[in-house]
Scaffold this active site. Structure first.
Site, PDB file in Angstrom:
ATOM      1  N   ASN A  77     -25.445  14.004 -29.361  1.00  0.00           N
ATOM      2  CA  ASN A  77     -26.557  13.794 -28.441  1.00  0.00           C
ATOM      3  C   ASN A  77     -26.363  12.578 -27.540  1.00  0.00           C
ATOM      4  OD1 ASN A  77     -29.557  13.729 -27.553  1.00  0.00           O
ATOM      5  ND2 ASN A  77     -29.281  11.783 -28.639  1.00  0.00           N
ATOM      6  N   SER A 128     -26.728  19.532 -20.541  1.00  0.00           N
ATOM      7  CA  SER A 128     -27.778  19.262 -19.553  1.00  0.00           C
ATOM      8  C   SER A 128     -27.798  20.387 -18.531  1.00  0.00           C
ATOM      9  CB  SER A 128     -27.514  17.934 -18.837  1.00  0.00           C
ATOM     10  OG  SER A 128     -28.401  17.746 -17.749  1.00  0.00           O
ATOM     11  N   TYR A 141     -21.834  12.316 -14.220  1.00  0.00           N
ATOM     12  CA  TYR A 141     -22.690  12.896 -15.259  1.00  0.00           C
ATOM     13  C   TYR A 141     -22.564  14.414 -15.269  1.00  0.00           C
ATOM     14  CZ  TYR A 141     -26.894  13.767 -18.047  1.00  0.00           C
ATOM     15  OH  TYR A 141     -27.770  14.192 -19.017  1.00  0.00           O
ATOM     16  N   ALA A 143     -20.091  16.266 -14.162  1.00  0.00           N
ATOM     17  CA  ALA A 143     -18.762  16.649 -14.624  1.00  0.00           C
ATOM     18  C   ALA A 143     -18.671  16.569 -16.145  1.00  0.00           C
ATOM     19  CB  ALA A 143     -17.707  15.751 -13.980  1.00  0.00           C
ATOM     20  N   SER A 144     -19.255  15.500 -16.712  1.00  0.00           N
ATOM     21  CA  SER A 144     -19.170  15.340 -18.167  1.00  0.00           C
ATOM     22  C   SER A 144     -19.969  16.398 -18.897  1.00  0.00           C
ATOM     23  CB  SER A 144     -19.653  13.940 -18.569  1.00  0.00           C
ATOM     24  OG  SER A 144     -21.045  13.768 -18.316  1.00  0.00           O
ATOM     25  N   LYS A 145     -21.134  16.762 -18.374  1.00  0.00           N
ATOM     26  CA  LYS A 145     -21.963  17.758 -19.045  1.00  0.00           C
ATOM     27  C   LYS A 145     -21.393  19.168 -18.878  1.00  0.00           C
ATOM     28  CE  LYS A 145     -24.912  15.038 -20.930  1.00  0.00           C
ATOM     29  NZ  LYS A 145     -24.961  14.889 -22.402  1.00  0.00           N
ATOM     30  N   ILE A 174     -37.141  16.007 -19.593  1.00  0.00           N
ATOM     31  CA  ILE A 174     -37.796  15.819 -20.884  1.00  0.00           C
ATOM     32  C   ILE A 174     -38.480  14.453 -20.899  1.00  0.00           C
ATOM     33  CG2 ILE A 174     -37.491  15.780 -23.388  1.00  0.00           C
ATOM     34  CD1 ILE A 174     -36.828  18.492 -22.086  1.00  0.00           C
TER      35      ILE A 174
END
Length: 245
Positions: A77, A128, A141, A143-145, A174
């Protein structure tokens, strides 16, 4: 509920937000829960790690097994976000985001697989909707997800016959403490809440507990024929086409 009785879970970033909600739900369902994060966690059996160092972070698996005797559930997470255009982002910032969000989960999965294989365990990665679409200035972000989503499918394919399942969730907006603080810092918090709610077909943003419900279902035997999937949990946001303003 007791669907995780006798089982041991490791949740990264379990001290707050979505991770805390996941850890609490696993505990309430009977699991012995370890959390791994940068600081101490006094609610669960906390392990202090440095997510910018994949080798150090992966030792959380051995610590969990050493204390708990086994590992049944790994929830990746923990993550980070840096806002920048590609041309303005330094290589160091790019690499730091990918290390924390993608390389460290890879290292944790690698360390966990022998233990998960022994018990028919499960992995749930927190991706995500930005692994599916993008907000402005979120190149690293996103690219990483997207990488986490791809890694999820690859692990599921390579290790499904060994009894190890791997899925991911892709949350949208969220109401974590960070997002609530962001909204309350605006000049018109209630106006922004109404605006952000309108982009969701359900008319509101999500709760960490709602993500936790999906994660624990994916980690449980109730989803025993589900693997290699990315589950979007966004109140219908990604399903909605935009209209002219």
């Amino acid at each position: 509920m007791t669907r995780f009785n006798g089982k041991v879970a490791l949740v990264t970033g379990g001290r707050s937000g979505i991770g805390q909600a996941i850890a609490r739900r696993l505990r309430d369902d009977g699991a012995r829960v370890f959390t791994a994060q940068r600081g101490e966690d006094y609610e669960f059996e906390g392990i202090v790690v440095d997510f910018t160092d994949p080798v150090t972070a992966s030792r959380a698996v051995e610590t969990t097994v050493g204390r708990g005797g086994r590992l049944d559930v790994l929830v990746n997470n923990a993550g980070m976000m840096q806002e920048s255009l590609v041309e303005d982002m330094s290589l160091e910032d790019w690499e730091r985001t990918l290390t924390v969000n993608l390389t460290t989960p890879f290292a944790l999965i690698k360390a966990a697989l022998p233990h998960l294989r022994a018990v028919g365990g499960t992995i749930v990665n927190v991706g995500s909707i930005e692994g599916l679409g993008s907000n402005p200035r979120h190149a690293a972000y996103c690219a990483s997800k997207a990488g986490i989503h791809g890694l999820t499918r690859a692990v599921a394919i390579d290790h499904g016959a060994e009894g190890v399942r791997c899925n991911a969730v892709a949350p949208g907006w969220i109401d974590t403490d960070l997002n609530i603080e962001f909204i309350e810092g605006m000049s018109d918090p209630e106006g922004f809440r109404r605006t952000i709610g309108k982009i969701h077909p359900v008319g509101r943003t999500g709760k960490p507990e709602e993500v936790a419900s999906l994660v624990t279902w994916l980690a449980s035997s109730e989803s025993s024929f589900v693997t290699g999937q990315v589950w979007t949990i966004d109140g219908g946001r990604m399903a909605k086409l935009s209209l002219p303003q």
